[in-house]
Design a protein around this motif. Structure first.
Motif, PDB file in Angstrom:
ATOM      1  N   MET A 114       1.101  -0.915  -0.096  1.00 39.40           N
ATOM      2  CA  MET A 114      -0.360   0.125  -0.009  1.00 39.40           C
ATOM      3  C   MET A 114       1.496   0.941  -0.055  1.00 39.40           C
ATOM      4  O   MET A 114       1.617   0.901   0.505  1.00 39.40           O
ATOM      5  CB  MET A 114      -1.097  -0.011   0.871  1.00 39.40           C
ATOM      6  CG  MET A 114      -0.178  -0.045   2.596  1.00 39.40           C
ATOM      7  SD  MET A 114      -1.706  -0.136   3.896  1.00 39.40           S
ATOM      8  CE  MET A 114      -2.277   2.004   3.945  1.00 39.40           C
ATOM      9  N   GLU A 115       0.898   1.749  -0.771  1.00 36.09           N
ATOM     10  CA  GLU A 115       1.490   3.816  -0.919  1.00 36.09           C
ATOM     11  C   GLU A 115       0.114   4.518  -1.261  1.00 36.09           C
ATOM     12  O   GLU A 115      -0.735   3.766  -2.376  1.00 36.09           O
ATOM     13  CB  GLU A 115       2.415   2.887  -1.744  1.00 36.09           C
ATOM     14  CG  GLU A 115       2.579   2.676  -3.158  1.00 36.09           C
ATOM     15  CD  GLU A 115       3.756   2.272  -3.786  1.00 36.09           C
ATOM     16  OE1 GLU A 115       4.671   3.213  -4.233  1.00 36.09           O
ATOM     17  OE2 GLU A 115       3.862   1.278  -4.355  1.00 36.09           O
ATOM     18  N   ASP A 116       0.868   5.773  -1.250  1.00 33.80           N
ATOM     19  CA  ASP A 116       0.386   6.963  -1.815  1.00 33.80           C
ATOM     20  C   ASP A 116       0.991   7.836  -1.422  1.00 33.80           C
ATOM     21  O   ASP A 116       2.110   8.422  -0.845  1.00 33.80           O
ATOM     22  CB  ASP A 116      -0.699   7.026  -1.261  1.00 33.80           C
ATOM     23  CG  ASP A 116      -1.525   7.770  -2.074  1.00 33.80           C
ATOM     24  OD1 ASP A 116      -1.642   8.167  -3.133  1.00 33.80           O
ATOM     25  OD2 ASP A 116      -3.340   8.254  -1.879  1.00 33.80           O
ATOM     26  N   HIS A 117       1.020   8.857  -2.156  1.00 36.12           N
ATOM     27  CA  HIS A 117       0.925  10.200  -1.914  1.00 36.12           C
ATOM     28  C   HIS A 117       0.198  11.540  -2.773  1.00 36.12           C
ATOM     29  O   HIS A 117      -0.669  11.483  -3.664  1.00 36.12           O
ATOM     30  CB  HIS A 117       2.234  10.488  -3.361  1.00 36.12           C
ATOM     31  CG  HIS A 117       3.256  11.888  -3.316  1.00 36.12           C
ATOM     32  ND1 HIS A 117       3.969  12.506  -2.262  1.00 36.12           N
ATOM     33  CD2 HIS A 117       2.504  13.041  -3.720  1.00 36.12           C
ATOM     34  CE1 HIS A 117       4.443  13.656  -2.706  1.00 36.12           C
ATOM     35  NE2 HIS A 117       3.828  14.430  -3.159  1.00 36.12           N
ATOM     36  N   LEU A 145       9.926  -6.711   5.084  1.00 32.61           N
ATOM     37  CA  LEU A 145       8.868  -5.313   5.757  1.00 32.61           C
ATOM     38  C   LEU A 145       9.772  -4.368   4.970  1.00 32.61           C
ATOM     39  O   LEU A 145      10.908  -4.056   5.648  1.00 32.61           O
ATOM     40  CB  LEU A 145       8.638  -5.452   7.037  1.00 32.61           C
ATOM     41  CG  LEU A 145       8.167  -3.915   7.710  1.00 32.61           C
ATOM     42  CD1 LEU A 145       6.376  -3.701   6.448  1.00 32.61           C
ATOM     43  CD2 LEU A 145       7.900  -3.781   8.798  1.00 32.61           C
ATOM     44  N   LYS A 146       9.285  -3.635   4.199  1.00 34.40           N
ATOM     45  CA  LYS A 146      10.023  -2.506   3.529  1.00 34.40           C
ATOM     46  C   LYS A 146       9.130  -1.374   4.116  1.00 34.40           C
ATOM     47  O   LYS A 146       7.766  -1.052   3.501  1.00 34.40           O
ATOM     48  CB  LYS A 146      10.175  -2.410   2.313  1.00 34.40           C
ATOM     49  CG  LYS A 146      11.514  -3.716   1.859  1.00 34.40           C
ATOM     50  CD  LYS A 146      11.482  -2.979   0.135  1.00 34.40           C
ATOM     51  CE  LYS A 146      12.414  -4.348  -0.735  1.00 34.40           C
ATOM     52  NZ  LYS A 146      12.622  -4.205  -1.710  1.00 34.40           N
ATOM     53  N   VAL A 147       9.742  -0.390   4.325  1.00 32.99           N
ATOM     54  CA  VAL A 147       8.533   0.545   4.720  1.00 32.99           C
ATOM     55  C   VAL A 147       9.463   2.094   4.816  1.00 32.99           C
ATOM     56  O   VAL A 147       9.818   2.753   5.113  1.00 32.99           O
ATOM     57  CB  VAL A 147       8.555   0.801   6.275  1.00 32.99           C
ATOM     58  CG1 VAL A 147       7.567   1.928   6.816  1.00 32.99           C
ATOM     59  CG2 VAL A 147       7.430   0.073   7.183  1.00 32.99           C
ATOM     60  N   SER A 148       8.966   3.168   4.262  1.00 31.73           N
ATOM     61  CA  SER A 148       8.590   4.923   3.913  1.00 31.73           C
ATOM     62  C   SER A 148       7.792   6.050   4.095  1.00 31.73           C
ATOM     63  O   SER A 148       7.123   5.705   3.994  1.00 31.73           O
ATOM     64  CB  SER A 148       9.735   4.772   2.737  1.00 31.73           C
ATOM     65  OG  SER A 148       8.759   4.726   1.398  1.00 31.73           O
ATOM     66  N   GLY A 149       8.405   6.895   5.122  1.00 36.29           N
ATOM     67  CA  GLY A 149       7.435   8.299   4.540  1.00 36.29           C
ATOM     68  C   GLY A 149       8.055   9.513   4.851  1.00 36.29           C
ATOM     69  O   GLY A 149       8.848   9.504   4.993  1.00 36.29           O
ATOM     70  N   GLU A 150       7.032  10.160   4.361  1.00 34.66           N
ATOM     71  CA  GLU A 150       7.816  11.134   4.122  1.00 34.66           C
ATOM     72  C   GLU A 150       6.263  12.742   4.323  1.00 34.66           C
ATOM     73  O   GLU A 150       5.568  12.498   3.692  1.00 34.66           O
ATOM     74  CB  GLU A 150       8.645  11.419   2.745  1.00 34.66           C
ATOM     75  CG  GLU A 150       8.918  13.584   2.776  1.00 34.66           C
ATOM     76  CD  GLU A 150       9.947  12.966   1.752  1.00 34.66           C
ATOM     77  OE1 GLU A 150      10.220  14.209   1.372  1.00 34.66           O
ATOM     78  OE2 GLU A 150       9.924  12.286   0.815  1.00 34.66           O
ATOM     79  N   SER A 151       7.415  13.820   4.880  1.00 38.83           N
ATOM     80  CA  SER A 151       5.833  14.626   4.859  1.00 38.83           C
ATOM     81  C   SER A 151       7.042  16.208   5.187  1.00 38.83           C
ATOM     82  O   SER A 151       7.612  16.115   5.834  1.00 38.83           O
ATOM     83  CB  SER A 151       5.225  14.614   6.687  1.00 38.83           C
ATOM     84  OG  SER A 151       4.120  16.037   7.097  1.00 38.83           O
ATOM     85  N   SER A 205       1.232  17.849   2.720  1.00 40.10           N
ATOM     86  CA  SER A 205       1.497  16.585   1.644  1.00 40.10           C
ATOM     87  C   SER A 205       2.425  15.724   2.537  1.00 40.10           C
ATOM     88  O   SER A 205       3.306  15.839   3.004  1.00 40.10           O
ATOM     89  CB  SER A 205       2.179  17.367   0.590  1.00 40.10           C
ATOM     90  OG  SER A 205       2.682  17.335  -0.122  1.00 40.10           O
ATOM     91  N   LEU A 206       2.188  14.781   2.268  1.00 39.87           N
ATOM     92  CA  LEU A 206       2.758  13.545   2.411  1.00 39.87           C
ATOM     93  C   LEU A 206       2.294  12.532   1.735  1.00 39.87           C
ATOM     94  O   LEU A 206       1.856  12.509   0.419  1.00 39.87           O
ATOM     95  CB  LEU A 206       2.533  12.874   3.749  1.00 39.87           C
ATOM     96  CG  LEU A 206       0.653  12.944   3.897  1.00 39.87           C
ATOM     97  CD1 LEU A 206       1.294  10.913   3.811  1.00 39.87           C
ATOM     98  CD2 LEU A 206       0.326  12.980   4.928  1.00 39.87           C
ATOM     99  N   SER A 207       4.038  11.206   2.018  1.00 39.88           N
ATOM    100  CA  SER A 207       3.662  10.499   1.281  1.00 39.88           C
ATOM    101  C   SER A 207       4.402   9.117   1.900  1.00 39.88           C
ATOM    102  O   SER A 207       4.704   9.260   2.768  1.00 39.88           O
ATOM    103  CB  SER A 207       4.337  10.474   0.221  1.00 39.88           C
ATOM    104  OG  SER A 207       6.714  10.302   0.248  1.00 39.88           O
ATOM    105  N   TYR A 208       3.596   7.813   1.235  1.00 40.03           N
ATOM    106  CA  TYR A 208       4.528   6.726   2.686  1.00 40.03           C
ATOM    107  C   TYR A 208       3.837   5.069   1.806  1.00 40.03           C
ATOM    108  O   TYR A 208       3.488   5.043   0.127  1.00 40.03           O
ATOM    109  CB  TYR A 208       3.215   5.926   3.274  1.00 40.03           C
ATOM    110  CG  TYR A 208       1.355   6.269   3.104  1.00 40.03           C
ATOM    111  CD1 TYR A 208       1.281   4.392   2.666  1.00 40.03           C
ATOM    112  CD2 TYR A 208       0.688   7.218   2.713  1.00 40.03           C
ATOM    113  CE1 TYR A 208      -0.041   4.346   1.889  1.00 40.03           C
ATOM    114  CE2 TYR A 208      -0.258   6.673   2.365  1.00 40.03           C
ATOM    115  CZ  TYR A 208      -1.249   5.060   2.337  1.00 40.03           C
ATOM    116  OH  TYR A 208      -2.503   5.400   1.404  1.00 40.03           O
TER     117      TYR A 208
END
Length: 215
Positions: A114-117, A145-151, A205-208
């Protein structure tokens, strides 16, 4: 002259007893006696050895004894048939094993993503839910497990918990991060929660990205 009579003549011409002859070909004296009396006959490998040792061709040994030739030919056909059956069984077993392995891989395969921007409006509260997802683990083990996030404001929080006992198996919250690790997961269903926290402005604005797969 039959094959048995020829074998007896070869033995006698070389001044060998049945015991002496049997020792050369690793059989019993009774076996040699049966060869000479026509009750049985040497296999093809032994005939070739007799031919080489006593310098007589196999054609000469088998000539005029159609019964033995037919029996040897029949034995060869049986061996060839047995070999073919054995090869078919080996191929069948290997194919069945490969098919079973592929089916087992399908049954235990895990591929969740699952991912989105996006840009979202934030209400005046400490935490806002961004997304929720679910996946199942068919067999206990270590999973990648691969996880990333940014805000651009506040922190992106990713939390994974076992829905059966509400145990949190993974949690991270930062303004920008990326992780790749192995996690031990029980056989169960899991919930993935993505939140944005401690923002001061709106919109944000964020992405994950969250990915779970077999090791």
């Amino acid at each position: 002259m039959t094959l048995g009579e020829k074998l007896k003549k070869i033995r006698q011409d070389n001044h060998l007893s049945q015991e002496d002859f049997s020792e050369q070909f690793h059989v019993t004296r009774q076996t040699v006696s049966n060869w000479e009396n026509g009750k049985s006959f040497p296999d093809l490998e032994t005939l070739v050895k007799i031919s080489n040792i006593f310098n007589v061709s196999t054609d000469e040994l088998l000539k005029e004894d159609e019964a033995v030739v037919q029996r040897i030919d029949s034995e060869k056909k049986k061996k060839n048939t047995l070999l073919i059956v054995l090869l078919v069984l080996i191929v069948g077993i290997n194919f069945s094993g490969f098919f079973f392995y592929q089916e087992l891989k399908k049954q235990t395969a895990v591929s969740f993503s699952m991912e989105d921007h996006k840009t979202i409006k934030i209400a005046k509260k400490k935490e806002t839910e961004v997304a929720t997802g679910y996946f199942s683990i068919p067999k206990k083990g270590n999973y990648e497990l691969k996880v990333s996030g940014e805000s651009d404001d506040g922190e992106v929080e990713v939390k994974i918990k076992n829905t059966k006992n509400d145990k949190v198996v993974y949690e991270s919250k930062k303004s920008e991060w990326q992780e790749n690790q192995l996690v031990l997961l029980e056989e169960a269903s899991y919930q993935v929660q993505v939140n944005v926290k401690d923002t001061k402005v709106s919109p944000v604005s964020l992405s994950y990205q969250v990915k779970v797969a077999n090791k």
